[in-house]
Design an enzyme around this catalytic site. Structure first.
Site, PDB file in Angstrom:
ATOM      1  N   SER A 192       0.812  -1.219   0.106  1.00  0.00           N
ATOM      2  CA  SER A 192       0.103  -0.027  -0.068  1.00  0.00           C
ATOM      3  C   SER A 192       0.868   1.371   0.031  1.00  0.00           C
ATOM      4  O   SER A 192       0.505   2.075  -0.644  1.00  0.00           O
ATOM      5  CB  SER A 192      -0.943  -0.009   1.263  1.00  0.00           C
ATOM      6  OG  SER A 192      -0.297  -0.088   2.593  1.00  0.00           O
TER       7      SER A 192
ATOM      8  N   LYS B  52     -12.180   0.418  -1.414  1.00  0.00           N
ATOM      9  CA  LYS B  52     -11.013   1.203  -2.251  1.00  0.00           C
ATOM     10  C   LYS B  52     -11.653   1.098  -3.813  1.00  0.00           C
ATOM     11  O   LYS B  52     -12.576   1.796  -4.089  1.00  0.00           O
ATOM     12  CB  LYS B  52      -9.935   0.387  -2.010  1.00  0.00           C
ATOM     13  CG  LYS B  52      -9.087   0.736  -0.447  1.00  0.00           C
ATOM     14  CD  LYS B  52      -8.016  -0.068  -0.324  1.00  0.00           C
ATOM     15  CE  LYS B  52      -7.562   0.127   1.093  1.00  0.00           C
ATOM     16  NZ  LYS B  52      -8.267  -0.399   2.164  1.00  0.00           N
TER      17      LYS B  52
ATOM     18  N   HIS C  55      -5.388  -3.354  -2.596  1.00  0.00           N
ATOM     19  CA  HIS C  55      -5.123  -2.762  -3.472  1.00  0.00           C
ATOM     20  C   HIS C  55      -5.006  -3.042  -4.849  1.00  0.00           C
ATOM     21  O   HIS C  55      -4.663  -2.252  -5.979  1.00  0.00           O
ATOM     22  CB  HIS C  55      -3.802  -1.532  -2.998  1.00  0.00           C
ATOM     23  CG  HIS C  55      -3.977  -1.145  -2.004  1.00  0.00           C
ATOM     24  ND1 HIS C  55      -4.510   0.340  -1.890  1.00  0.00           N
ATOM     25  CD2 HIS C  55      -3.538  -1.270  -0.682  1.00  0.00           C
ATOM     26  CE1 HIS C  55      -4.560   0.552  -0.629  1.00  0.00           C
ATOM     27  NE2 HIS C  55      -4.000  -0.266   0.253  1.00  0.00           N
TER      28      HIS C  55
END
Length: 380
Positions: free
Chosen positions: A178, A234, A206
């Site tokens: 990240s 996300k 991610h």
């Protein structure tokens, strides 16, 4: 005063340029946001596909609230598991190619639940040194032997696996790191797990929605040893997380994972929004294509300026110290560009963490690169 020690610790953080404060948004999440009375181009959000305020997700959440109400009322194992939750879990499992899935309120909770349930005293965890804090916390709380290997160092990982006498062996890695933006060599890690009788727990917070065709970092890796986690706040644009794995693993977590068992289920309208999001991730390939264009554009402008190697929407720029990181972030803000300064203890080396979104305007990405180049020349 009873809290003098706390004041002293906070003062020390201020002196070291490590003090943190929240900023309040006055707009929905997006490529541009209203902050402190100003409109800023947002380059610090994990909303990689621009779905957080998508009308389809809003409509799904609204319809879900009308159908299910707002609160879930209880934990999943009591009376909080709705048909919306069940449909979401089935859809997510099918999307990432696993037999079953289990949903959680946050990614932090998913990591804590899975790791502490799967291993304990007498077992061993093998973890990348750059793993997310939530993974590290879960590993420490599991009471298993916690062995860390240098970032993406497969040779060291193999040496650790070859010498362990642990009953259960769990390799724990981020799929996309990240704060650095690079990726773990998952296929090679799974091969080591098969050779040394280990499981692999991968946090794809991610990568899900972004990499491959949207199914994330583990696409093409067909192994029952792989236990896959991804967050839904996300790229998916909603909230929560899920773990996808063999049915026996999911059943085990339902029965053994304390953070799952003893937590009220997330609101059902969020599950409806996730269903809408997965449909968009699956259909709208242009979002990943736009992301790739923005990544290439920014890296072309900032070639030689110190960007870390990364092919993902996370584009970190290392700087000399925390004061420089804060100053650059402030100067970018003055230019209408919001980029976070990330400092210790989150990372060992201060940096600007630039995050790109499919819905960014190409001109704004160019403006960020040119502005940052000028600032870096002035700083150096």
């Amino acid at each position: 005063m009873p809290f003098d020690a706390l004041d002293a610790d906070l003062d020390a953080r201020r002196v070291a340029n490590l003090y943190r404060q929240r900023r309040v948004l006055d707009s929905p999440q997006g490529a541009t946001v209203d902050v402190d009375g100003r409109r800023l181009v947002n380059f610090c959000s994990n909303d990689y596909l621009g779905l957080a305020s998508h009308p389809d997700l809003i409509a799904a959440a609204q319809a879900g609230a009308a159908r299910w109400g707002v609160g879930s009322g209880a934990s999943h194992l009591v009376c909080g598991h709705s048909a919306a939750h069940e449909a979401m879990e089935q859809r997510l499992a099918a999307f990432v190619g696993k037999p079953a899935a289990l949903s959680f309120s946050t990614g932090y909770m998913a990591n804590l639940a899975a790791v502490t349930a799967l291993v304990g005293r007498g077992d061993a965890i093998f973890a990348d040194k750059l793993n997310h804090a939530s993974l590290n916390d879960a590993c420490q709380l599991s009471h298993a032997a916690f062995k860390r290997f240098a970032h993406n160092d497969l040779a060291q990982l193999e040496r650790l696996l070859a010498t362990t006498e642990a009953d259960r062996r769990l390799i724990v890695v981020d799929a996309v790191f990240s704060m650095d933006g690079d990726c773990a060599p998952l296929a090679e890690i799974v091969r080591l797990a098969e050779q040394y009788d280990a499981w692999v727990y991968v946090d794809d917070a991610h990568g899900f929605g972004v990499l491959g065709d949207g199914r994330g970092s583990a696409i093409g890796i067909d192994s029952p040893r792989l236990i896959y986690m991804a967050t839904l706040g996300k790229a998916a644009g909603v909230a929560g997380a899920f773990i996808a794995a063999e049915a026996v693993v999911i059943d085990y977590l339902v029965n053994m994972a304390r953070p799952y068992i003893y937590t009220t289920a997330a609101p059902p309208p969020l599950a409806e929004a996730v269903l809408a999001s997965v449909g968009l991730i699956e259909r709208e390939h242009w979002r990943r294509e736009a992301l790739a264009m923005h990544i290439n554009s920014l890296r072309a402008v900032l070639a030689g300026a110190g960007l870390m190697p990364s092919a993902t929407p996370i584009q970190p720029l290392l700087v000399a110290d925390s004061a420089v990181a804060l100053r650059l972030s402030q100067c970018l803000g003055d230019a209408g560009l919001w980029v976070s300064a990330i400092r210790p203890p989150t990372v060992p080396t201060p940096r600007l963490r630039i995050c790109l979104s499919a819905t960014h305007d190409a001109g704004d990405v160019e403006h960020l690169g040119r502005t940052l180049l000028t600032l870096l020349q002035e700083t150096r």
